[in-house]
Scaffold this active site. Structure first.
Site, PDB file in Angstrom:
ATOM      1  N   ASN A 121      -5.387  -4.769  -6.729  1.00  0.00           N
ATOM      2  CA  ASN A 121      -6.658  -4.201  -6.281  1.00  0.00           C
ATOM      3  C   ASN A 121      -6.613  -2.696  -6.027  1.00  0.00           C
ATOM      4  O   ASN A 121      -7.655  -2.043  -6.012  1.00  0.00           O
ATOM      5  CB  ASN A 121      -7.061  -4.967  -5.010  1.00  0.00           C
ATOM      6  CG  ASN A 121      -8.094  -4.260  -4.200  1.00  0.00           C
ATOM      7  OD1 ASN A 121      -9.271  -4.244  -4.554  1.00  0.00           O
ATOM      8  ND2 ASN A 121      -7.675  -3.638  -3.099  1.00  0.00           N
ATOM      9  N   TYR A 158     -12.360   6.590 -14.744  1.00  0.00           N
ATOM     10  CA  TYR A 158     -12.519   5.388 -13.899  1.00  0.00           C
ATOM     11  C   TYR A 158     -13.136   4.263 -14.715  1.00  0.00           C
ATOM     12  O   TYR A 158     -12.625   3.132 -14.736  1.00  0.00           O
ATOM     13  CB  TYR A 158     -13.393   5.734 -12.689  1.00  0.00           C
ATOM     14  CG  TYR A 158     -13.580   4.593 -11.719  1.00  0.00           C
ATOM     15  CD1 TYR A 158     -12.702   4.408 -10.663  1.00  0.00           C
ATOM     16  CD2 TYR A 158     -14.634   3.699 -11.852  1.00  0.00           C
ATOM     17  CE1 TYR A 158     -12.865   3.354  -9.767  1.00  0.00           C
ATOM     18  CE2 TYR A 158     -14.813   2.647 -10.972  1.00  0.00           C
ATOM     19  CZ  TYR A 158     -13.924   2.478  -9.928  1.00  0.00           C
ATOM     20  OH  TYR A 158     -14.088   1.436  -9.052  1.00  0.00           O
ATOM     21  N   ASP A 189       4.147   2.453  -4.345  1.00  0.00           N
ATOM     22  CA  ASP A 189       3.272   3.203  -5.237  1.00  0.00           C
ATOM     23  C   ASP A 189       3.113   2.324  -6.469  1.00  0.00           C
ATOM     24  O   ASP A 189       4.078   2.109  -7.219  1.00  0.00           O
ATOM     25  CB  ASP A 189       3.904   4.555  -5.594  1.00  0.00           C
ATOM     26  CG  ASP A 189       3.030   5.350  -6.556  1.00  0.00           C
ATOM     27  OD1 ASP A 189       2.077   4.774  -7.129  1.00  0.00           O
ATOM     28  OD2 ASP A 189       3.321   6.546  -6.747  1.00  0.00           O
ATOM     29  N   VAL A 190       1.908   1.813  -6.681  1.00  0.00           N
ATOM     30  CA  VAL A 190       1.708   0.826  -7.758  1.00  0.00           C
ATOM     31  C   VAL A 190       1.858   1.415  -9.164  1.00  0.00           C
ATOM     32  O   VAL A 190       1.829   0.678 -10.147  1.00  0.00           O
ATOM     33  CB  VAL A 190       0.335   0.102  -7.648  1.00  0.00           C
ATOM     34  CG1 VAL A 190       0.324  -0.852  -6.468  1.00  0.00           C
ATOM     35  CG2 VAL A 190      -0.820   1.083  -7.590  1.00  0.00           C
ATOM     36  N   ASP A 242       0.851  -1.187   0.000  1.00  0.00           N
ATOM     37  CA  ASP A 242       0.000   0.000   0.000  1.00  0.00           C
ATOM     38  C   ASP A 242       0.889   1.240   0.000  1.00  0.00           C
ATOM     39  O   ASP A 242       2.033   1.207   0.465  1.00  0.00           O
ATOM     40  CB  ASP A 242      -0.935   0.015   1.218  1.00  0.00           C
ATOM     41  CG  ASP A 242      -2.212   0.817   0.968  1.00  0.00           C
ATOM     42  OD1 ASP A 242      -3.297   0.191   0.896  1.00  0.00           O
ATOM     43  OD2 ASP A 242      -2.125   2.055   0.825  1.00  0.00           O
ATOM     44  N   THR A 278     -18.087   1.296   1.688  1.00  0.00           N
ATOM     45  CA  THR A 278     -16.783   1.744   2.183  1.00  0.00           C
ATOM     46  C   THR A 278     -16.974   3.108   2.872  1.00  0.00           C
ATOM     47  O   THR A 278     -18.004   3.761   2.681  1.00  0.00           O
ATOM     48  CB  THR A 278     -15.789   1.915   1.013  1.00  0.00           C
ATOM     49  OG1 THR A 278     -16.360   2.818   0.079  1.00  0.00           O
ATOM     50  CG2 THR A 278     -15.513   0.588   0.328  1.00  0.00           C
ATOM     51  N   LYS A 314     -11.367   0.687 -15.855  1.00  0.00           N
ATOM     52  CA  LYS A 314     -11.860  -0.623 -15.443  1.00  0.00           C
ATOM     53  C   LYS A 314     -12.180  -1.500 -16.660  1.00  0.00           C
ATOM     54  O   LYS A 314     -12.013  -2.722 -16.618  1.00  0.00           O
ATOM     55  CB  LYS A 314     -13.077  -0.479 -14.529  1.00  0.00           C
ATOM     56  CG  LYS A 314     -12.753   0.213 -13.197  1.00  0.00           C
ATOM     57  CD  LYS A 314     -11.675  -0.516 -12.413  1.00  0.00           C
ATOM     58  CE  LYS A 314     -11.455   0.060 -11.028  1.00  0.00           C
ATOM     59  NZ  LYS A 314     -10.404  -0.648 -10.279  1.00  0.00           N
TER      60      LYS A 314
HETATM   61  N1  LIG Z   1     -15.810   0.609  -3.181  1.00  0.00           N
HETATM   62  C1  LIG Z   1     -16.553   0.318  -4.242  1.00  0.00           C
HETATM   63  O1  LIG Z   1     -17.752   0.558  -4.273  1.00  0.00           O
HETATM   64  C2  LIG Z   1     -15.898  -0.361  -5.433  1.00  0.00           C
HETATM   65  C3  LIG Z   1     -16.720  -0.907  -6.449  1.00  0.00           C
HETATM   66  C4  LIG Z   1     -16.120  -1.526  -7.532  1.00  0.00           C
HETATM   67  C5  LIG Z   1     -14.737  -1.587  -7.628  1.00  0.00           C
HETATM   68  N2  LIG Z   1     -13.966  -1.036  -6.635  1.00  0.00           N
HETATM   69  C6  LIG Z   1     -12.518  -1.129  -6.774  1.00  0.00           C
HETATM   70  O2  LIG Z   1     -12.012  -1.895  -5.700  1.00  0.00           O
HETATM   71  C7  LIG Z   1     -10.673  -1.491  -5.412  1.00  0.00           C
HETATM   72  C8  LIG Z   1     -10.555  -1.170  -3.933  1.00  0.00           C
HETATM   73  O3  LIG Z   1     -11.496  -0.187  -3.608  1.00  0.00           O
HETATM   74  P1  LIG Z   1     -11.841   0.231  -2.104  1.00  0.00           P
HETATM   75  O4  LIG Z   1     -13.213   0.805  -2.134  1.00  0.00           O
HETATM   76  O5  LIG Z   1     -11.533  -0.885  -1.203  1.00  0.00           O
HETATM   77  O6  LIG Z   1     -10.814   1.460  -1.935  1.00  0.00           O
HETATM   78  P2  LIG Z   1     -10.115   2.119  -0.636  1.00  0.00           P
HETATM   79  O7  LIG Z   1      -9.939   3.551  -0.982  1.00  0.00           O
HETATM   80  O8  LIG Z   1     -10.840   1.743   0.614  1.00  0.00           O
HETATM   81  O9  LIG Z   1      -8.682   1.386  -0.634  1.00  0.00           O
HETATM   82  C9  LIG Z   1      -7.757   1.570  -1.664  1.00  0.00           C
HETATM   83  C10 LIG Z   1      -6.355   1.365  -1.112  1.00  0.00           C
HETATM   84  O10 LIG Z   1      -5.439   1.547  -2.206  1.00  0.00           O
HETATM   85  C11 LIG Z   1      -4.350   2.320  -1.750  1.00  0.00           C
HETATM   86  N3  LIG Z   1      -3.747   3.033  -2.879  1.00  0.00           N
HETATM   87  C12 LIG Z   1      -4.260   4.089  -3.563  1.00  0.00           C
HETATM   88  N4  LIG Z   1      -3.394   4.493  -4.494  1.00  0.00           N
HETATM   89  C13 LIG Z   1      -2.300   3.694  -4.405  1.00  0.00           C
HETATM   90  C14 LIG Z   1      -1.063   3.631  -5.093  1.00  0.00           C
HETATM   91  N5  LIG Z   1      -0.753   4.495  -6.075  1.00  0.00           N
HETATM   92  N6  LIG Z   1      -0.181   2.675  -4.733  1.00  0.00           N
HETATM   93  C15 LIG Z   1      -0.466   1.801  -3.737  1.00  0.00           C
HETATM   94  N7  LIG Z   1      -1.614   1.822  -3.044  1.00  0.00           N
HETATM   95  C16 LIG Z   1      -2.528   2.759  -3.382  1.00  0.00           C
HETATM   96  C17 LIG Z   1      -4.932   3.262  -0.714  1.00  0.00           C
HETATM   97  O11 LIG Z   1      -3.923   3.750   0.174  1.00  0.00           O
HETATM   98  C18 LIG Z   1      -5.961   2.374  -0.027  1.00  0.00           C
HETATM   99  O12 LIG Z   1      -5.415   1.691   1.079  1.00  0.00           O
HETATM  100  C19 LIG Z   1     -10.378  -0.309  -6.330  1.00  0.00           C
HETATM  101  O13 LIG Z   1      -9.696  -0.780  -7.487  1.00  0.00           O
HETATM  102  C20 LIG Z   1     -11.765   0.180  -6.701  1.00  0.00           C
HETATM  103  O14 LIG Z   1     -11.771   0.854  -7.920  1.00  0.00           O
HETATM  104  C21 LIG Z   1     -14.514  -0.428  -5.530  1.00  0.00           C
END
Ligand SMILES: NC(=O)c1ccc[n+]([C@@H]2O[C@H](COP(=O)([O-])OP(=O)(O)OC[C@H]3O[C@@H](n4cnc5c(N)ncnc54)[C@H](O)[C@@H]3O)[C@@H](O)[C@H]2O)c1
Length: 255
Positions: free
Chosen positions: A86, A154, A59-60, A38, A189, A158
């Site tokens: 993810n 976004y 940083d991914v 992370d 979330t 995806k």
């Molecule tokens: N929450 C939703 O409703 C939802 C729905 C569909 C898809 N998603 C996808 O699921 C995944 C996770 O979403 P979430 O809601 O758990 O998000 P979140 O914001 O709760 O968690 C995301 C994590 O990624 C980390 N992160 C962000 N940028 C980064 C980087 N450059 N390098 C490393 N780490 C990084 C953040 O620090 C955080 O811990 C994402 O890809 C999101 O697009 C979420």
């Protein structure tokens, strides 16, 4: 809890929060050794400590850091079995195509799509060396469905994750490596809760399309990730695994 992941080594990007954090916990409870990757050191380290795993600050979007993440994993635990790619963002300045600037567009593409390219590129050789592996890339239901409440970069990112996962799943199938896209519906979330607590109309506009009538809990998405990571999904690859409360199958939802 069944121990489907006993002895497996897993990397979870974005493991400090939300779906990633719930998956870190689920993977560990099924017996995996977990590497939490992370950007945020506080939440990432807390997640890793909770499951006696390893935290790697990454940083991914940075090629060298991603390469080092998978190398560190193999140096520490001897192999790589599971990569859950993810990490993703959904910032407010990514909106309608008419108002979204090129800077926001490119930032979202980098974090959501380029990162998945990098993670797959540097996870795959370790899995080839191991003769097996399971990669799960987080897409979204918006890769399959159109929304009038647009987040244009976004959605495009995806769609890219979905197409890339399909192609990699086909390319590496006979090497024992499975690659699937996970497409969650809207998940409960902190960000989403805050947004919709302030604006019940926005929540209602979305909820009317969900046959189950609610948003997912992160643990329900983590359960699906654990299935894709485990041998229970051994005949699944190159697929779009929708965990969306029925959204993608719905026309008229129950009252
Ligand atoms: N929450 C939703 O409703 C939802 C729905 C569909 C898809 N998603 C996808 O699921 C995944 C996770 O979403 P979430 O809601 O758990 O998000 P979140 O914001 O709760 O968690 C995301 C994590 O990624 C980390 N992160 C962000 N940028 C980064 C980087 N450059 N390098 C490393 N780490 C990084 C953040 O620090 C955080 O811990 C994402 O890809 C999101 O697009 C979420």
């Amino acid at each position: 809890m069944v121990q489907r992941l006993e002895g497996r080594v897993a990397v979870v990007t974005g493991g400090g929060s939300g779906i990633g954090l719930a998956t870190v916990r689920r993977f560990a409870s099924e017996g995996a050794k977990v590497v939490v990757a992370d950007l945020d050191p506080a939440s990432g380290k807390a997640a890793a400590d909770e499951v006696s795993g390893l935290f790697v600050q990454v940083d991914v979007t940075d090629e060298e850091q991603v390469k080092a993440l998978f190398q560190t994993t193999v140096d520490t635990y001897g192999k790589l079995d599971i990569a859950f790619n993810n990490a993703g963002i959904s910032p407010p300045d990514d909106d309608s195509i008419l108002t979204t600037g090129i800077e926001a567009w490119e930032r979202v593409q980098k974090v959501n799509l380029t990162s998945v390219y990098l993670c797959c590129k540097y996870a795959l050789p370790h899995m080839q060396a191991n003769g097996k592996g399971s990669i799960i890339n987080t897409a979204s239901f918006v890769a399959t469905m159109g929304a009038a409440t647009s987040q244009i970069s976004y959605t495009a990112s995806k769609g890219g994750v979905l197409a890339m996962s399909r192609e990699l799943g086909v390319q590496f199938a006979r090497e024992g490596i499975r690659v699937n896209a996970l497409s969650p519906g809207p998940v409960n979330t902190p960000l989403l809760r805050e947004l919709f607590a302030k604006d019940p109309e926005r929540a209602a506009r979305r909820l009317v399309h969900v046959p189950l009538g609610r948003f997912a809990e992160p643990e329900e998405i983590a359960a699906a990730v654990a299935f894709l990571a485990s041998d229970d999904s051994s005949f699944m690859t190159a697929s779009n695994f929708l965990v969306d409360g029925g959204i993608a199958g719905a026309y008229v939802t129950p009252l």
